[in-house]
Structures are given as C-alpha cells and as structure tokens.
Write a protein that holds these residues in place. Structure first.
Motif, PDB file in Angstrom:
ATOM      1  N   HIS A 103       0.845  -1.201   0.000  1.00  0.00           N
ATOM      2  CA  HIS A 103       0.000   0.000   0.000  1.00  0.00           C
ATOM      3  C   HIS A 103       0.876   1.245   0.000  1.00  0.00           C
ATOM      4  O   HIS A 103       0.780   2.109   0.872  1.00  0.00           O
ATOM      5  N   ALA A 104       1.740   1.324  -0.987  1.00  0.00           N
ATOM      6  CA  ALA A 104       2.705   2.418  -1.077  1.00  0.00           C
ATOM      7  C   ALA A 104       3.155   2.562  -2.519  1.00  0.00           C
ATOM      8  O   ALA A 104       2.914   1.688  -3.359  1.00  0.00           O
ATOM      9  N   GLU A 105       3.837   3.659  -2.813  1.00  0.00           N
ATOM     10  CA  GLU A 105       4.283   3.907  -4.173  1.00  0.00           C
ATOM     11  C   GLU A 105       5.468   3.029  -4.576  1.00  0.00           C
ATOM     12  O   GLU A 105       5.676   2.790  -5.769  1.00  0.00           O
ATOM     13  N   TYR A 106       6.220   2.543  -3.590  1.00  0.00           N
ATOM     14  CA  TYR A 106       7.359   1.667  -3.877  1.00  0.00           C
ATOM     15  C   TYR A 106       7.398   0.534  -2.869  1.00  0.00           C
ATOM     16  O   TYR A 106       7.024   0.687  -1.703  1.00  0.00           O
ATOM     17  N   LEU A 107       7.875  -0.618  -3.329  1.00  0.00           N
ATOM     18  CA  LEU A 107       7.914  -1.829  -2.513  1.00  0.00           C
ATOM     19  C   LEU A 107       9.185  -2.598  -2.832  1.00  0.00           C
ATOM     20  O   LEU A 107       9.527  -2.785  -4.000  1.00  0.00           O
ATOM     21  N   SER A 108       9.875  -3.056  -1.796  1.00  0.00           N
ATOM     22  CA  SER A 108      11.060  -3.888  -1.987  1.00  0.00           C
ATOM     23  C   SER A 108      10.714  -5.336  -1.683  1.00  0.00           C
ATOM     24  O   SER A 108      10.120  -5.633  -0.640  1.00  0.00           O
ATOM     25  N   VAL A 109      11.041  -6.234  -2.615  1.00  0.00           N
ATOM     26  CA  VAL A 109      10.770  -7.654  -2.424  1.00  0.00           C
ATOM     27  C   VAL A 109      11.999  -8.468  -2.831  1.00  0.00           C
ATOM     28  O   VAL A 109      12.770  -8.050  -3.700  1.00  0.00           O
ATOM     29  N   PRO A 110      12.223  -9.626  -2.209  1.00  0.00           N
ATOM     30  CA  PRO A 110      13.360 -10.461  -2.591  1.00  0.00           C
ATOM     31  C   PRO A 110      13.180 -11.066  -3.976  1.00  0.00           C
ATOM     32  O   PRO A 110      12.048 -11.354  -4.398  1.00  0.00           O
ATOM     33  N   GLU A 111      14.276 -11.274  -4.657  1.00  0.00           N
ATOM     34  CA  GLU A 111      14.234 -11.850  -6.006  1.00  0.00           C
ATOM     35  C   GLU A 111      13.554 -13.212  -6.014  1.00  0.00           C
ATOM     36  O   GLU A 111      12.855 -13.561  -6.964  1.00  0.00           O
ATOM     37  N   ASN A 112      13.745 -13.989  -4.935  1.00  0.00           N
ATOM     38  CA  ASN A 112      13.177 -15.339  -4.879  1.00  0.00           C
ATOM     39  C   ASN A 112      11.833 -15.370  -4.161  1.00  0.00           C
ATOM     40  O   ASN A 112      11.348 -16.428  -3.775  1.00  0.00           O
ATOM     41  N   GLY A 113      11.219 -14.202  -3.967  1.00  0.00           N
ATOM     42  CA  GLY A 113       9.916 -14.151  -3.327  1.00  0.00           C
ATOM     43  C   GLY A 113       8.796 -14.483  -4.289  1.00  0.00           C
ATOM     44  O   GLY A 113       9.022 -14.956  -5.417  1.00  0.00           O
ATOM     45  N   SER A 114       7.575 -14.211  -3.868  1.00  0.00           N
ATOM     46  CA  SER A 114       6.402 -14.496  -4.714  1.00  0.00           C
ATOM     47  C   SER A 114       6.217 -13.363  -5.713  1.00  0.00           C
ATOM     48  O   SER A 114       5.354 -12.488  -5.548  1.00  0.00           O
ATOM     49  N   ILE A 115       7.011 -13.404  -6.761  1.00  0.00           N
ATOM     50  CA  ILE A 115       7.002 -12.360  -7.773  1.00  0.00           C
ATOM     51  C   ILE A 115       7.242 -12.993  -9.136  1.00  0.00           C
ATOM     52  O   ILE A 115       8.044 -13.919  -9.280  1.00  0.00           O
ATOM     53  N   ALA A 116       6.516 -12.513 -10.139  1.00  0.00           N
ATOM     54  CA  ALA A 116       6.642 -13.041 -11.499  1.00  0.00           C
ATOM     55  C   ALA A 116       6.318 -11.914 -12.472  1.00  0.00           C
ATOM     56  O   ALA A 116       5.766 -10.883 -12.096  1.00  0.00           O
ATOM     57  N   THR A 117       6.665 -12.117 -13.722  1.00  0.00           N
ATOM     58  CA  THR A 117       6.399 -11.095 -14.727  1.00  0.00           C
ATOM     59  C   THR A 117       4.929 -11.131 -15.150  1.00  0.00           C
ATOM     60  O   THR A 117       4.265 -12.165 -15.093  1.00  0.00           O
ATOM     61  N   VAL A 118       4.432  -9.977 -15.574  1.00  0.00           N
ATOM     62  CA  VAL A 118       3.046  -9.844 -16.016  1.00  0.00           C
ATOM     63  C   VAL A 118       2.929 -10.323 -17.462  1.00  0.00           C
ATOM     64  O   VAL A 118       3.696  -9.894 -18.321  1.00  0.00           O
ATOM     65  N   PRO A 119       1.984 -11.218 -17.758  1.00  0.00           N
ATOM     66  CA  PRO A 119       1.795 -11.659 -19.149  1.00  0.00           C
ATOM     67  C   PRO A 119       1.445 -10.495 -20.065  1.00  0.00           C
ATOM     68  O   PRO A 119       0.813  -9.514 -19.640  1.00  0.00           O
ATOM     69  N   ALA A 120       1.855 -10.597 -21.312  1.00  0.00           N
ATOM     70  CA  ALA A 120       1.563  -9.558 -22.302  1.00  0.00           C
ATOM     71  C   ALA A 120       0.055  -9.347 -22.427  1.00  0.00           C
ATOM     72  O   ALA A 120      -0.726 -10.308 -22.394  1.00  0.00           O
ATOM     73  N   GLY A 121      -0.349  -8.088 -22.558  1.00  0.00           N
ATOM     74  CA  GLY A 121      -1.749  -7.770 -22.762  1.00  0.00           C
ATOM     75  C   GLY A 121      -2.576  -7.687 -21.495  1.00  0.00           C
ATOM     76  O   GLY A 121      -3.785  -7.420 -21.562  1.00  0.00           O
ATOM     77  N   VAL A 122      -1.965  -7.921 -20.333  1.00  0.00           N
ATOM     78  CA  VAL A 122      -2.679  -7.857 -19.060  1.00  0.00           C
ATOM     79  C   VAL A 122      -2.271  -6.576 -18.341  1.00  0.00           C
ATOM     80  O   VAL A 122      -1.081  -6.280 -18.225  1.00  0.00           O
ATOM     81  N   THR A 123      -3.233  -5.809 -17.850  1.00  0.00           N
ATOM     82  CA  THR A 123      -2.931  -4.551 -17.174  1.00  0.00           C
ATOM     83  C   THR A 123      -2.587  -4.788 -15.706  1.00  0.00           C
ATOM     84  O   THR A 123      -2.879  -5.848 -15.137  1.00  0.00           O
ATOM     85  N   PHE A 124      -1.985  -3.775 -15.087  1.00  0.00           N
ATOM     86  CA  PHE A 124      -1.657  -3.873 -13.664  1.00  0.00           C
ATOM     87  C   PHE A 124      -2.910  -4.026 -12.817  1.00  0.00           C
ATOM     88  O   PHE A 124      -2.925  -4.797 -11.856  1.00  0.00           O
ATOM     89  N   GLU A 125      -3.967  -3.302 -13.176  1.00  0.00           N
ATOM     90  CA  GLU A 125      -5.210  -3.386 -12.405  1.00  0.00           C
ATOM     91  C   GLU A 125      -5.877  -4.750 -12.544  1.00  0.00           C
ATOM     92  O   GLU A 125      -6.571  -5.206 -11.637  1.00  0.00           O
ATOM     93  N   GLN A 126      -5.661  -5.406 -13.669  1.00  0.00           N
ATOM     94  CA  GLN A 126      -6.236  -6.738 -13.858  1.00  0.00           C
ATOM     95  C   GLN A 126      -5.486  -7.805 -13.088  1.00  0.00           C
ATOM     96  O   GLN A 126      -6.092  -8.768 -12.595  1.00  0.00           O
ATOM     97  N   ILE A 127      -4.176  -7.654 -12.979  1.00  0.00           N
ATOM     98  CA  ILE A 127      -3.374  -8.731 -12.385  1.00  0.00           C
ATOM     99  C   ILE A 127      -3.038  -8.512 -10.918  1.00  0.00           C
ATOM    100  O   ILE A 127      -2.699  -9.459 -10.203  1.00  0.00           O
TER     101      ILE A 127
END
Length: 323
Positions: A103-127
């Motif tokens: 809930h902030a403008e910037y967030l730091s997360v570990p590289e091996n955390g629960s993070i993945a790239t957004v599929p093409a054609g999908v918006t930030f608000e959708q994903i």
C-alpha cells in the motif's frame, strides 16, 4: 513516497496517507514502483489484529509493520547486487504477506519471493488481485487432494477466494457446484461453474447431491452443517477458524476417525505458486474478478467497503507513483 500507514490496531480509520522513506532494493532484491494493489480480507485482519492471537505475529501492542498490502503489480525500478531473474523495466506482480508494504508507491521484495512477470496484454489493475484469493484457493485444492473428475461444492463463490476457486477447479478438470446469491448466478456461471445454487432461495446444506469436497470460501458454515454433503472420505475445507476455532482441532481429530474429514491448510507463499498462477492467467484459465477501484488516497473507503462483506471478487487500489 506516499504510503497508507497504520501505527495502531483498529478500524479502517486508523489508516492514514503519509510521506515515508522510500525503500531500497537491497542485496538479491528488487524495488518495484507499484501501480496497483488491493485491499483484501488478509489486510483487514492484520490491520485490526483479529483474531487477537495474530498480535503474537504482528506486534502485541502495536503493529511492527506499519504499511499493509499483500498484492502488488508494477514496474521494477532498481535491482540489487546479484539479481539475475529480473531487470529494470520488467512488469511484475506478486504477493508479500508477512513483510507487506504494497500500500505504497514503492515496494522492496526479494528476487526469490512471490514475484513473477506480467503476461503480455494484461494490465496492472487486472493482475494485481491475482494472488491473495487464488493462493488460498490453490491451498484448498492441493490439501484436499482434489483431482479431475471429482465433484466439489464452493460456498461463497463470488468472493476473492471463491471466484478464484471456481476457475482453478475447472482448470483441474473438476465438476463445480457454486453457491452464491441469486443476483450473481450469471457471473458464477461465466466463471465456469457447472451448477449454481442460490443460497437466498433455500439452505444449500439440504442439497441432495454429495461431493468429494466442500470448500467454504467465506468461513460462514461449519463441518457439522456440511458433513451430510460429503461422500464417504470427503473433505471439508474452510477459509476461517470456525466457531471456537474448531476447524484446526477437527483437522487433527477427523482423520483418526477415517470418515469424512476436515482439513485446515496453511497456504504456502512462494515463487512456484505465483508462476503457476501466471501461467493460468496467460492461458486465460484464470481471470481475477474485480468489483471496485479506489485511488490510494481513498484507501480507507476501500477498507470500509471490504468489511461490509458485500464485495464481489476483489477491490483494487490504483497507485500514482512518483517518477
């Protein structure tokens, strides 16, 4: 940066928008410029410290983590030393329960955390709402050992967990009966439910069909009421502790009886799960349901709405990051 901060436990009004220091990527971490996040049941529970025992994890008298937010979607602004999986400019989404901070403008997360790239054609608000409800739903499916060809009933099929569960179950080849209010029958059918029960028209626990599993995605029923819906050896799973915290206790006792049983999964939070969800979104098998959008400076209103219990799917917060 601007962030939604709470320095005490309580109702939505304890949350304030404040200017705080921007985090750094850190070694083996990435700094995400957040474009969208959500307010969900998990955020509400941690903010209010309900049930009380949560304080032993979050801080006994006041919260140790003052910026909430579990789900995020945005663009990588910086990467730490040794990061190889992501690069500056990558569009990413993920889940950050425990550390929070979305809930902030910037967030730091570990590289091996629960993070993945957004599929093409999908918006930030959708994903942005793709992780919280879905990772609970996936825990239900895996702990119940649900498999293709089985029959599963989902109670609360329009919430974040329930709407994800219907779609994920269908992707596993399961026959789904969904329970929801009458005005949402069409939506749930669109999610893939094979059969829909309107709980406002009658007691769904009186249904004549039996199931391999019952998923109580809103935690408003009990094993006692749903037991008759289960086939021999069937499984009841709930998203809540239940009256007098009975569900974890029953999860220990019922397997010994070798009949119908309760399972109380503790969801995992890792990169394998987020990448599994990424593939489902990319294939079109899963699309998070979004009810409302709020800007970050109206996040208190978002909390109030979520706590009415009336939301359908997810509530998305749009964030306007500083450049």
């Amino acid at each position: 940066m601007k962030a939604a901060v709470h320095t005490m436990y309580g109702p939505p009004e304890v949350v304030r928008i404040r200017d705080v220091d921007r985090p750094v990527a850190g070694d083996r971490g990435v700094l995400v410029r957040v474009h969208a996040t959500t307010v969900n049941r998990t955020d509400c529970a941690y903010r209010a410290a309900r049930p009380f025992f949560m304080r032993f994890r979050t801080g006994l008298t006041r919260p140790r983590r003052t910026i909430m937010g579990t789900e995020f979607a945005g663009v990588i602004e910086a990467v730490g030393d040794g990061v190889t999986s992501f690069a500056v400019g990558d569009r990413v989404f993920g889940y950050n329960e425990g550390a929070f901070g979305a809930h902030a403008e910037y967030l730091s997360v570990p590289e091996n955390g629960s993070i993945a790239t957004v599929p093409a054609g999908v918006t930030f608000e959708q994903i942005a709402p793709a992780a919280e409800g879905a990772h609970y739903a996936l825990a239900f499916i895996r702990h119940a050992a649900t498999r293709a060809g089985q029959d599963v009933l989902v109670y609360g099929a329009t919430g974040a967990i329930g709407s994800a569960a219907v779609q994920l179950l269908k992707s596993h080849g399961v026959t789904v009966t969904a329970v929801c209010a009458g005005e949402h029958l069409a939506l749930v059918r669109e999610l893939g439910a094979d059969r829909v029960i309107d709980y406002t028209a009658g007691d769904f626990t009186k249904d004549e069909q039996t199931y391999d599993a019952v998923f109580d995605a809103v935690g408003k029923s009990t094993f006692g009421r749903c037991k008759r819906l289960l086939k021999p050896g069937g499984v009841y799973v709930s998203s809540e502790l239940g009256p007098w915290a009975q569900n974890p206790i029953l999860a220990l006792l019922t397997p010994v009886l070798r009949g119908r049983k309760v399972k109380f999964p503790f969801p995992q939070d890792n990169q394998e799960i987020i990448r599994h969800l990424q593939k489902l979104i990319e294939s079109g098998a899963f699309k998070p349901v979004v009810d409302r959008h709020y800007p970050l400076d109206q996040i208190v209103d978002a909390y109030r709405y979520v706590e009415t219990g009336q939301k359908i799917g997810n509530v998305v917060i749009t964030v306007a990051p500083k450049h």
